[in-house]
Design an enzyme around this catalytic site. Structure first.
Site, mmCIF file in Angstrom:
data_model
loop_
_atom_site.group_PDB
_atom_site.id
_atom_site.type_symbol
_atom_site.label_atom_id
_atom_site.label_comp_id
_atom_site.label_asym_id
_atom_site.label_seq_id
_atom_site.Cartn_x
_atom_site.Cartn_y
_atom_site.Cartn_z
ATOM 1 N N HIS A 1 -14.719 24.260 -20.118
ATOM 2 C CA HIS A 1 -14.013 23.211 -20.722
ATOM 3 C C HIS A 1 -14.008 23.188 -22.124
ATOM 4 C CE1 HIS A 1 -17.446 20.782 -20.585
ATOM 5 N NE2 HIS A 1 -16.904 19.814 -21.583
ATOM 6 N N HIS B 1 -13.089 20.987 -26.095
ATOM 7 C CA HIS B 1 -12.746 19.778 -26.646
ATOM 8 C C HIS B 1 -12.286 20.182 -27.878
ATOM 9 C CE1 HIS B 1 -14.833 17.187 -23.728
ATOM 10 N NE2 HIS B 1 -15.874 17.826 -23.748
ATOM 11 N N TYR C 1 -19.931 28.623 -30.265
ATOM 12 C CA TYR C 1 -18.538 28.356 -30.113
ATOM 13 C C TYR C 1 -18.141 27.006 -30.417
ATOM 14 C CZ TYR C 1 -19.577 32.567 -27.039
ATOM 15 O OH TYR C 1 -20.088 33.646 -26.745
#
Length: 177
Positions: free
Chosen positions: A58, A60, A146
């Site tokens: 996932h 954000h 990342y």
């Protein structure tokens, strides 16, 4: 109850986008393809990425849209489809997705939140940068490759030991604060 999205031209939004199969690591395993997908969409439909963290399953991010534009949904659709086209069609696709000609890579829905003020913005930026620690990928937020935390440190906005200091109140972070 019918869910309504906040469409605010020029708005700043927090998003959580998730893979359909949470045990997969497609996002970090294919980080170049994901970055290219963002870049491709930003070329034709500009937006500013204020902060971002990409985890294996996932991501954000906080975006600020152009003053005359509120269509984040179209941008996410394009990013997801561009990324998905980089893979052979060998994932499991259920009947519903097949009938709608959808891939089985992303969850259909995503979490979106209109940023309300500076405190809300700061809390969500902190949440983004602390997320790799929260999930146990690293001990220090700066160690996750990342993440926009590296830009925040480089620009002098935060210290490289941010999030590793016991004086930081992690309870104020969050998607729903």
């Amino acid at each position: 109850m019918q869910y309504r999205q906040a469409f605010v031209p020029g708005g700043t939004f927090f998003f959580t986008i998730t893979l359909l199969e949470r045990h997969k690591t497609l996002l970090t395993d294919n980080i170049i393809l994901l970055k290219q997908s963002f870049h491709h969409v930003k070329q034709s439909h500009p937006f500013h990425i204020d902060a971002i963290v990409i985890l294996p399953d996932h991501l954000h991010t906080i975006w600020t849209l152009p003053e005359t534009d509120a269509d984040f949904a179209m941008r996410w659709g394009l990013i997801k489809s561009t990324f998905s086209r980089g893979f052979p069609k060998d994932e499991h696709i259920n009947k519903t997705r097949h009938s709608k000609n959808e891939r089985g890579i992303w969850q259909r829905r995503y979490w979106e939140h209109l940023i309300r003020d500076e405190k809300d913005y700061r809390n969500h930026v902190n949440y983004i940068h602390y997320n790799p620690v929260k999930h146990g990928y690293v001990d220090k937020a700066i160690d996750w490759p990342y993440s926009s935390i590296h830009k925040f440190v480089r620009d002098g906005i935060i210290d490289q030991n941010w999030g590793y200091d016991e004086n930081v109140d992690m309870k104020t972070f969050g998607e729903r604060n």
